[in-house]
Design a protein around this motif. Sequence first.
Motif, PDB file in Angstrom:
ATOM      1  N   ALA A 373      77.443  48.960 -34.509  1.00  0.00           N
ATOM      2  CA  ALA A 373      78.790  49.641 -34.269  1.00  0.00           C
ATOM      3  C   ALA A 373      78.717  50.622 -33.373  1.00  0.00           C
ATOM      4  CB  ALA A 373      79.565  49.833 -35.545  1.00  0.00           C
ATOM      5  N   LEU A 374      77.760  51.673 -33.651  1.00  0.00           N
ATOM      6  CA  LEU A 374      77.449  52.800 -32.765  1.00  0.00           C
ATOM      7  C   LEU A 374      77.148  52.521 -31.241  1.00  0.00           C
ATOM      8  CD1 LEU A 374      75.897  55.086 -35.219  1.00  0.00           C
ATOM      9  CD2 LEU A 374      78.288  55.366 -34.575  1.00  0.00           C
ATOM     10  N   LEU A 375      76.575  51.528 -31.343  1.00  0.00           N
ATOM     11  CA  LEU A 375      75.690  51.000 -29.718  1.00  0.00           C
ATOM     12  C   LEU A 375      77.008  50.341 -29.199  1.00  0.00           C
ATOM     13  CD1 LEU A 375      73.300  50.700 -28.166  1.00  0.00           C
ATOM     14  CD2 LEU A 375      72.881  48.581 -29.296  1.00  0.00           C
ATOM     15  N   ALA A 376      78.097  49.483 -29.688  1.00  0.00           N
ATOM     16  CA  ALA A 376      79.230  48.723 -28.869  1.00  0.00           C
ATOM     17  C   ALA A 376      79.955  50.215 -28.667  1.00  0.00           C
ATOM     18  CB  ALA A 376      79.664  48.004 -30.102  1.00  0.00           C
ATOM     19  N   LEU A 377      80.017  51.185 -29.451  1.00  0.00           N
ATOM     20  CA  LEU A 377      81.012  52.034 -28.947  1.00  0.00           C
ATOM     21  C   LEU A 377      80.411  53.002 -28.046  1.00  0.00           C
ATOM     22  CD1 LEU A 377      83.494  53.870 -29.749  1.00  0.00           C
ATOM     23  CD2 LEU A 377      82.103  55.045 -31.351  1.00  0.00           C
TER      24      LEU A 377
END
Length: 602
Positions: A373-377
């Motif tokens: 999720a953090l990487l997609a953000l």
Amino acid sequence: MNLKLKLLLCCLLAIAFTPGIPVRTAQKDKEAEQKAELEKKTLALLNDVAAGAWGLKLPENRLFIMSGAADLLWSFDEKRARTLYWDALNSVNLIAAPSRSGTQPLSESDRNEEIRIHLVIYELRQKLLRQVARRDAQLAMDMLRATRQVPPRQWPPEYSFPSDLQLEQEIAAEIAVRDPALALKLARQSLAKGVTLELFNLLRQLNDKDPEKGSQFANDVIEKLKTINLANDFLACIVAVDLLQASRTPDAQPRARLTNRVGSLGGFKILKLSDEQKRELVDILANAALTTSANGRMLKQVGQVMPEVEQFAPERRDAIDRKLSSFRRTLSEGERNQNNYNSLIRGGTPEELVRAATSADEGNRLMLLRQAALLALAHGTTDSFRDVVNKDIANESQRATVLDILDTHEITVAAGRKQIDQLTRILPKIRRKEERARAMAELAIMLKEKGQTEEASAMLDEAATLIKMDLKDEKQTNALLTLMCAYAAVDPPKAFALAERSVDHANSQISLLLLLDKVVKTGAVKKNEILLEQPQLMSLDLLLFRYGKGVAALARADFNRTRALAERFERNELKLMAQLLVLKGLLQPQPSTDAIVGSRVM
């Protein structure tokens, strides 16, 4: 038009367009008077908080309040602030394990208690001294040297405790931001005593402020590392690896790592090392890796700099690869999986992390989903990531978990960067009601700043219907506090009413906590006083970042009512903490939103 009327009109026009007209002067005088009155009341409250710390039972709580008050007092009364800092340090010395005779054997429980208290004292000193160093480096050093810690008794000598050497290097890192020359001097003195992980953070801070001095100190560190057997000194091995990684150019970085290890976060300047210096680092790492005493932890570190080995010592690449392969064959299945997960985090896509999470054990699954999720953000691909999550994660609970993680961080980023269009776009996609309410509150603040007060007020009233007053639920509490702070900017009377109800509700829940602690020791209460700093509680700095502006807005709207609100807490320790939050909101500059958001995302 007669002459008198013309003269009157000219006078009116002259008054209207003359700077400093009496009406404007009166308004400015009134604003100046209000500002002076607010400052007077603020300083009076600050003095009361500083004095009130002596009424606390726990040394830890006295330290918390005294150090916070001293930091705020520094600009107004430096002499008293210094005294408060010493009082705070003396409070640390009052924390002690039950006394035992030096020759009396310790039971396992007594030994564990001594170790626990030793680490508690170290952490408290660490936080205090870093804060003092931001004000006065010499004072921080004097305080450090006045309170040297002795390791616990009757413990095997090979057991490693954090040392004051690390604290020295942390103080020097704080100094580097303001005085690179002094920081370099202190860093060299500290380096002569040994190498710690904090050494690399010090180097990074120095390099960011003054790259020339950063390069000078990097050379000193390399010379020191050449005298150490890295196969037997794991911390020195980590520093050597980090030096090489910090010198990589952006095109050589596969991705900024999503870790919290000191020195690994993005945003630092590239460390300038010559090819000869890189070759020296590769040589000492390769020499250590190829010795018979090299262990698995050391080999894993060397494995992170194989590109540099290939570039500067290609003739040793095969030998190191063989040793790494031999080491990997000894790993358990869990360790091999962890290595694969780490590789995915360093170089995989969000979609690959999600697919890996579906077959991972429960502990690693949540970690992988959070990182995805953090990487997609970070990559700006949240829409396609949501599609992948809904398609590839069959388990409803897991799917909800990762979407909630994404929602929480996406709201924080959009609000922190004032991206009103982005926040409006994601609003209908947010799953949890309280997170949607938090997003609406952040959006209302931005609408207010654009002058759309009625729309902001209506949005807050709608958000209020989505939140339950459940202070035991962290997400509900965060949403409630965000709503209160938004109301403080848009409609202060509603903010006060909501805050007063919340404090009364908190008082009743705290009473239940104290009753529970008498039966089941929760660790939240000690000597019938609530510990103000606990791992499970949000830190005051984070509270200030999230809600400081709202608290300050309330105080400026009605200082007396805000002070009364803080004093509404029945527990004295919580009352002082609330008052300190009000003071920090008024007197302490807010940290950079992008810096904090960036540190969370990357």
